[in-house]
Design a protein around this motif. Structure first.
Motif, PDB file in Angstrom:
ATOM      1  N   LEU A  43       0.826  -1.213   0.000  1.00  0.00           N
ATOM      2  CA  LEU A  43       0.000   0.000   0.000  1.00  0.00           C
ATOM      3  C   LEU A  43       0.859   1.260   0.000  1.00  0.00           C
ATOM      4  CD1 LEU A  43      -2.793  -1.135   2.465  1.00  0.00           C
ATOM      5  CD2 LEU A  43      -3.052  -0.739   0.003  1.00  0.00           C
ATOM      6  N   ARG A  44       1.971   1.231   0.713  1.00  0.00           N
ATOM      7  CA  ARG A  44       2.891   2.380   0.682  1.00  0.00           C
ATOM      8  C   ARG A  44       3.496   2.534  -0.710  1.00  0.00           C
ATOM      9  NH1 ARG A  44       3.999   0.618   6.111  1.00  0.00           N
ATOM     10  NH2 ARG A  44       5.694  -0.694   5.361  1.00  0.00           N
ATOM     11  N   SER A  45       3.821   1.421  -1.355  1.00  0.00           N
ATOM     12  CA  SER A  45       4.353   1.449  -2.713  1.00  0.00           C
ATOM     13  C   SER A  45       3.299   1.972  -3.684  1.00  0.00           C
ATOM     14  CB  SER A  45       4.810   0.045  -3.121  1.00  0.00           C
ATOM     15  OG  SER A  45       5.355   0.040  -4.410  1.00  0.00           O
ATOM     16  N   PHE A  46       2.062   1.526  -3.518  1.00  0.00           N
ATOM     17  CA  PHE A  46       0.942   1.986  -4.342  1.00  0.00           C
ATOM     18  C   PHE A  46       0.801   3.507  -4.244  1.00  0.00           C
ATOM     19  CE2 PHE A  46      -3.590   3.102  -4.515  1.00  0.00           C
ATOM     20  CZ  PHE A  46      -3.968   2.578  -5.742  1.00  0.00           C
ATOM     21  N   ALA A  47       0.855   4.041  -3.033  1.00  0.00           N
ATOM     22  CA  ALA A  47       0.742   5.488  -2.835  1.00  0.00           C
ATOM     23  C   ALA A  47       1.924   6.222  -3.458  1.00  0.00           C
ATOM     24  CB  ALA A  47       0.637   5.813  -1.342  1.00  0.00           C
ATOM     25  N   LEU A  51       1.469   8.568  -6.687  1.00  0.00           N
ATOM     26  CA  LEU A  51       1.444   9.938  -6.156  1.00  0.00           C
ATOM     27  C   LEU A  51       0.098  10.252  -5.502  1.00  0.00           C
ATOM     28  CD1 LEU A  51       3.453  11.778  -8.923  1.00  0.00           C
ATOM     29  CD2 LEU A  51       4.207  11.241  -6.590  1.00  0.00           C
ATOM     30  N   PHE A  52      -0.416   9.260  -4.776  1.00  0.00           N
ATOM     31  CA  PHE A  52      -1.624   9.438  -3.982  1.00  0.00           C
ATOM     32  C   PHE A  52      -1.219   9.647  -2.532  1.00  0.00           C
ATOM     33  CE2 PHE A  52      -2.794   5.992  -7.126  1.00  0.00           C
ATOM     34  CZ  PHE A  52      -3.396   6.848  -8.032  1.00  0.00           C
ATOM     35  N   ASP A  53      -1.850  10.574  -1.828  1.00  0.00           N
ATOM     36  CA  ASP A  53      -1.707  10.623  -0.381  1.00  0.00           C
ATOM     37  C   ASP A  53      -2.735   9.660   0.182  1.00  0.00           C
ATOM     38  OD1 ASP A  53       0.317  12.446  -0.584  1.00  0.00           O
ATOM     39  OD2 ASP A  53      -0.907  14.180  -0.047  1.00  0.00           O
ATOM     40  N   LEU A  54      -2.263   8.756   1.048  1.00  0.00           N
ATOM     41  CA  LEU A  54      -3.111   7.650   1.478  1.00  0.00           C
ATOM     42  C   LEU A  54      -2.908   7.363   2.959  1.00  0.00           C
ATOM     43  CD1 LEU A  54      -5.003   5.270   0.639  1.00  0.00           C
ATOM     44  CD2 LEU A  54      -2.913   3.954   0.158  1.00  0.00           C
ATOM     45  N   THR A  55      -4.015   7.288   3.671  1.00  0.00           N
ATOM     46  CA  THR A  55      -4.000   6.823   5.052  1.00  0.00           C
ATOM     47  C   THR A  55      -4.909   5.609   5.128  1.00  0.00           C
ATOM     48  OG1 THR A  55      -3.675   9.059   5.909  1.00  0.00           O
ATOM     49  CG2 THR A  55      -4.494   7.411   7.461  1.00  0.00           C
ATOM     50  N   VAL A  56      -4.382   4.511   5.643  1.00  0.00           N
ATOM     51  CA  VAL A  56      -5.163   3.284   5.801  1.00  0.00           C
ATOM     52  C   VAL A  56      -4.940   2.751   7.202  1.00  0.00           C
ATOM     53  CG1 VAL A  56      -5.525   0.906   5.036  1.00  0.00           C
ATOM     54  CG2 VAL A  56      -4.965   2.667   3.357  1.00  0.00           C
ATOM     55  N   ARG A  57      -6.054   2.490   7.889  1.00  0.00           N
ATOM     56  CA  ARG A  57      -5.992   1.812   9.181  1.00  0.00           C
ATOM     57  C   ARG A  57      -6.998   0.676   9.131  1.00  0.00           C
ATOM     58  NH1 ARG A  57      -8.719   0.693  13.146  1.00  0.00           N
ATOM     59  NH2 ARG A  57     -10.483   2.001  12.516  1.00  0.00           N
ATOM     60  N   ALA A 167       5.248  -5.785  -8.440  1.00  0.00           N
ATOM     61  CA  ALA A 167       5.095  -5.238  -9.793  1.00  0.00           C
ATOM     62  C   ALA A 167       3.625  -4.958 -10.087  1.00  0.00           C
ATOM     63  CB  ALA A 167       5.671  -6.207 -10.826  1.00  0.00           C
ATOM     64  N   LEU A 168       2.726  -5.826  -9.623  1.00  0.00           N
ATOM     65  CA  LEU A 168       1.294  -5.617  -9.821  1.00  0.00           C
ATOM     66  C   LEU A 168       0.844  -4.317  -9.145  1.00  0.00           C
ATOM     67  CD1 LEU A 168      -1.501  -8.287  -9.318  1.00  0.00           C
ATOM     68  CD2 LEU A 168      -1.798  -5.927  -8.630  1.00  0.00           C
ATOM     69  N   PHE A 169       1.201  -4.134  -7.876  1.00  0.00           N
ATOM     70  CA  PHE A 169       0.786  -2.925  -7.159  1.00  0.00           C
ATOM     71  C   PHE A 169       1.365  -1.663  -7.809  1.00  0.00           C
ATOM     72  CE2 PHE A 169      -0.840  -5.714  -3.955  1.00  0.00           C
ATOM     73  CZ  PHE A 169      -1.721  -4.963  -3.192  1.00  0.00           C
ATOM     74  N   LYS A 170       2.619  -1.727  -8.254  1.00  0.00           N
ATOM     75  CA  LYS A 170       3.234  -0.557  -8.888  1.00  0.00           C
ATOM     76  C   LYS A 170       2.589  -0.260 -10.241  1.00  0.00           C
ATOM     77  CE  LYS A 170       7.771  -0.900  -6.678  1.00  0.00           C
ATOM     78  NZ  LYS A 170       9.197  -1.271  -6.857  1.00  0.00           N
TER      79      LYS A 170
END
Length: 196
Positions: A43-47, A51-57, A167-170
């Motif tokens: 998820l950090r790699s995805f963000a 270039l998305f700002d993302l908070t996930v809990r 690679a999929l997430f990126k």
């Protein structure tokens, strides 16, 4: 940009309690805590790559397995993306990205169509990466597509599951960044129907 493309979504079930905050036009900043280390990394790699700002809990039933946590985060993230994009006015709409990671390559082709559809070709070389079941990467992409109302085609090849999943997430992040960009030449929604 005239409108901020942001959303905050909460999802609570008997299996998970999820909160997602998304800024489509961010800088790649992420604060993530799902209890599944490799999923947090993805998820950090995805963000970062989208270039998305993302908070996930997420507080999930990890004593069972990782399925509900990954699925419900994807549902909430898809809902947030759909809400943030709104009428999808001015977006590029289509994108196609191939991303390598060493021997692995992932390809995502997507359309912000408003018509959810998911196709997947490939398999993962190992059953797990850390605490995450490898096939949950496929399920994450499917759940995201269904809830963000995307047409999404994904293909993965490789010999190392860590590389394949990453690679999929990126690739998904890069194609979403491309498709959600605003084309300054376009006034309305990119469809001959007038809406997506």
């Amino acid at each position: 940009m005239a409108d901020e493309r942001t959303a905050a979504v909460a999802r609570e079930t008997a299996e998970t309690d999820v909160e997602v905050v998304l800024d489509v036009d961010g800088a790649g900043e992420a604060t993530v805590d799902t209890g599944v280390g490799f999923f947090d990394h993805m998820l950090r790699s995805f963000a970062a790559h989208g270039l998305f700002d993302l908070t996930v809990r997420c507080d999930g039933d990890l004593e069972v397995d990782d399925h509900h946590t990954v699925e419900d985060v994807a549902i909430a993230l898809g809902d947030a993306l759909n809400e943030a994009l709104g009428e999808r006015r001015g977006v590029v709409r289509f994108a196609d990205r191939r991303v390598p990671l060493d021997e692995a390559v992932a390809s995502t082709v997507l359309d912000l169509s408003g018509r959810p559809l998911f196709e997947f070709d490939g398999e993962f070389s190992e059953e797990r990466v850390g605490e995450m079941t490898s096939d949950m990467a496929r399920h994450f992409a499917r759940s995201l597509a269904m809830n963000a109302r995307l047409t999404l085609h994904v293909e993965v090849t490789g010999r190392n599951a860590h590389h394949e999943v990453e690679a999929l997430f990126k690739s998904l992040a890069r194609s979403l960044d491309d498709a959600t960009r605003v084309d300054e030449r376009r006034v309305g929604t990119p469809s001959t129907k007038g809406e997506l």
